[in-house]
Design a protein around this motif. Sequence first.
Motif, PDB file in Angstrom:
ATOM      1  N   GLY A 190      -3.053  -6.493  -3.622  1.00 48.09           N
ATOM      2  CA  GLY A 190      -2.355  -5.654  -2.652  1.00 48.09           C
ATOM      3  C   GLY A 190      -2.442  -4.171  -2.996  1.00 48.09           C
ATOM      4  N   LEU A 191      -2.318  -3.843  -4.274  1.00 48.47           N
ATOM      5  CA  LEU A 191      -2.439  -2.450  -4.689  1.00 48.47           C
ATOM      6  C   LEU A 191      -3.850  -1.927  -4.441  1.00 48.47           C
ATOM      7  N   GLY A 192      -4.847  -2.761  -4.704  1.00 46.31           N
ATOM      8  CA  GLY A 192      -6.233  -2.360  -4.458  1.00 46.31           C
ATOM      9  C   GLY A 192      -6.491  -2.109  -2.983  1.00 46.31           C
ATOM     10  N   GLN A 193      -5.978  -2.988  -2.128  1.00 44.39           N
ATOM     11  CA  GLN A 193      -6.145  -2.807  -0.683  1.00 44.39           C
ATOM     12  C   GLN A 193      -5.425  -1.550  -0.206  1.00 44.39           C
ATOM     13  N   SER A 194      -4.251  -1.318  -0.741  1.00 45.37           N
ATOM     14  CA  SER A 194      -3.499  -0.114  -0.364  1.00 45.37           C
ATOM     15  C   SER A 194      -4.248   1.150  -0.774  1.00 45.37           C
ATOM     16  N   ALA A 195      -4.816   1.144  -1.968  1.00 45.45           N
ATOM     17  CA  ALA A 195      -5.570   2.310  -2.439  1.00 45.45           C
ATOM     18  C   ALA A 195      -6.797   2.547  -1.567  1.00 45.45           C
ATOM     19  N   ARG A 196      -7.495   1.477  -1.173  1.00 47.72           N
ATOM     20  CA  ARG A 196      -8.665   1.622  -0.298  1.00 47.72           C
ATOM     21  C   ARG A 196      -8.268   2.187   1.057  1.00 47.72           C
ATOM     22  N   GLU A 197      -7.177   1.683   1.620  1.00 43.98           N
ATOM     23  CA  GLU A 197      -6.713   2.178   2.917  1.00 43.98           C
ATOM     24  C   GLU A 197      -6.302   3.651   2.826  1.00 43.98           C
TER      25      GLU A 197
END
Length: 58
Positions: free
Chosen positions: A30-37
Amino acid sequence: MNLGPVELILILVVILLLFGARKLPELARGLGQSAREFKKGIAEDKDTVEAPKENKPS
């Protein structure tokens, strides 16, 4: 503020106790997806801000 190895290990242990070992991969994903977004949004915003500068009449 500079964190040493002892502080980092202590923080990781607290996170492990709070969320449990099963939830950590989901949290990291979830943190990785948030950072990408976030990066994607910053890049899009930068493009929209720079685009009008190129279209200005001289």
